[in-house]
Design an enzyme around this catalytic site. Structure first.
Site, mmCIF file in Angstrom:
data_model
loop_
_atom_site.group_PDB
_atom_site.id
_atom_site.type_symbol
_atom_site.label_atom_id
_atom_site.label_comp_id
_atom_site.label_asym_id
_atom_site.label_seq_id
_atom_site.Cartn_x
_atom_site.Cartn_y
_atom_site.Cartn_z
ATOM 1 N N GLY A 151 30.288 -23.831 -68.045
ATOM 2 C CA GLY A 151 28.846 -23.637 -68.095
ATOM 3 C C GLY A 151 28.287 -23.661 -66.684
ATOM 4 O O GLY A 151 28.857 -24.285 -65.785
ATOM 5 N N GLN A 160 22.031 -24.518 -60.288
ATOM 6 C CA GLN A 160 23.296 -24.800 -59.613
ATOM 7 C C GLN A 160 23.692 -23.713 -58.624
ATOM 8 O O GLN A 160 24.620 -23.896 -57.843
ATOM 9 C CB GLN A 160 24.420 -24.993 -60.635
ATOM 10 C CG GLN A 160 24.256 -26.247 -61.469
ATOM 11 C CD GLN A 160 25.391 -26.378 -62.444
ATOM 12 O OE1 GLN A 160 25.343 -25.824 -63.532
ATOM 13 N NE2 GLN A 160 26.420 -27.121 -62.045
ATOM 14 N N CYS A 209 30.995 -31.870 -63.830
ATOM 15 C CA CYS A 209 29.955 -30.912 -63.466
ATOM 16 C C CYS A 209 30.379 -30.216 -62.182
ATOM 17 O O CYS A 209 30.847 -30.875 -61.242
ATOM 18 C CB CYS A 209 28.636 -31.649 -63.265
ATOM 19 S SG CYS A 209 27.257 -30.583 -62.808
ATOM 20 N N LEU A 210 30.194 -28.908 -62.122
ATOM 21 C CA LEU A 210 30.557 -28.158 -60.920
ATOM 22 C C LEU A 210 29.779 -28.620 -59.699
ATOM 23 O O LEU A 210 30.245 -28.476 -58.573
ATOM 24 C CB LEU A 210 30.349 -26.656 -61.152
ATOM 25 C CG LEU A 210 31.243 -26.026 -62.220
ATOM 26 C CD1 LEU A 210 30.872 -24.563 -62.429
ATOM 27 C CD2 LEU A 210 32.708 -26.175 -61.871
ATOM 28 N N HIS A 212 24.271 -30.401 -71.643
ATOM 29 C CA HIS A 212 24.529 -30.628 -70.219
ATOM 30 C C HIS A 212 23.819 -29.571 -69.371
ATOM 31 O O HIS A 212 23.127 -29.903 -68.409
ATOM 32 C CB HIS A 212 26.042 -30.608 -69.964
ATOM 33 C CG HIS A 212 26.440 -30.745 -68.533
ATOM 34 N ND1 HIS A 212 27.048 -31.868 -68.040
ATOM 35 C CD2 HIS A 212 26.317 -29.891 -67.482
ATOM 36 C CE1 HIS A 212 27.277 -31.699 -66.747
ATOM 37 N NE2 HIS A 212 26.855 -30.504 -66.392
ATOM 38 N N GLU A 213 23.990 -28.314 -69.744
ATOM 39 C CA GLU A 213 23.382 -27.233 -68.953
ATOM 40 C C GLU A 213 21.860 -27.245 -69.069
ATOM 41 O O GLU A 213 21.161 -26.995 -68.076
ATOM 42 C CB GLU A 213 23.959 -25.873 -69.348
ATOM 43 C CG GLU A 213 25.457 -25.730 -69.123
ATOM 44 C CD GLU A 213 25.929 -26.086 -67.721
ATOM 45 O OE1 GLU A 213 25.179 -25.886 -66.742
ATOM 46 O OE2 GLU A 213 27.065 -26.578 -67.598
ATOM 47 N N HIS A 227 20.142 -29.517 -66.606
ATOM 48 C CA HIS A 227 19.950 -28.964 -65.257
ATOM 49 C C HIS A 227 18.599 -28.267 -65.130
ATOM 50 O O HIS A 227 17.983 -28.292 -64.059
ATOM 51 C CB HIS A 227 21.057 -27.962 -64.915
ATOM 52 C CG HIS A 227 22.335 -28.594 -64.457
ATOM 53 N ND1 HIS A 227 22.439 -29.330 -63.302
ATOM 54 C CD2 HIS A 227 23.570 -28.579 -65.008
ATOM 55 C CE1 HIS A 227 23.683 -29.735 -63.147
ATOM 56 N NE2 HIS A 227 24.389 -29.310 -64.175
#
Length: 185
Positions: A45, A50, A98-99, A140-141, A144
């Site tokens: 994701g 991000q 998380c990236l 999660h996304e 953000h």
């Protein structure tokens, strides 16, 4: 085009994202770039903040997780202006990463089932119930987009235990196999 992923400490990760106008120029190209960036980083994701864009857009492809989580099979979505309109009371704590936080993985409790409304990549309105790990990825996304990150959901003790890793991310010294945009010094 592979874009740099903004890491912990970048102000854009704490901004409230603004709604996407369906007539936004180059939206399709941005979506393609986000998928390419996510795949390059081996993520499932990616939210627009991000990549430095404070807009309400995210992409997901949870299919690589389908061996362990069957509900992720073929779960590939573009979500424009997503809104979680219902969450189950039942939650489960599972490890996630998380990236924007390379090298950090922590257990986070999330609703096991959600109802989400959004526009897809063709700007058609969709509403669906998502369960299990796929619901975790969507939650999660979506965080953000509200200027929240997954470490906000862990205990202060766990945050303290990750302090050296968080500092390494801010300093740009954290090991990472994909292109990032660290905090400017």
């Amino acid at each position: 085009m592979i874009l740099p992923i903004y890491t912990y400490g970048q102000p854009v990760l704490r901004e409230q994202a603004t709604p996407v106008d369906e007539h936004e120029p180059d939206l399709k190209q941005l979506i393609d770039n986000m998928f390419e960036t996510m795949y390059n980083a081996e993520g499932v994701g990616l939210a627009a903040p991000q990549i430095g864009r404070p807009i309400r857009l995210l992409v997901i492809d949870a299919d690589p997780l389908s061996n362990d989580y069957p509900e992720c099979k073929l779960f590939r979505r573009v979500m424009i202006n997503p809104e979680i309109i219902e969450r189950s009371r039942e939650t489960v704590a599972l490890e996630e990463g998380c990236l924007s936080f390379p090298g950090i993985h922590e257990k986070v409790a999330r609703a096991v089932r959600i109802r989400v409304r959004y526009r897809d990549g063709d700007c058609a309105v969709k509403e669906e119930v998502v369960e299990g790990f796929a619901a975790r990825v969507v939650q999660h996304e979506c965080e953000h987009l509200d200027g929240e990150v997954f470490i906000d959901s862990i205990s202060p003790i766990r945050r303290q235990l990750n302090k050296s890793k968080l500092n390494a991310i801010i300093k740009g010294t954290a090991a990472c196999a994909y292109r990032v945009k660290p905090v400017k010094k």
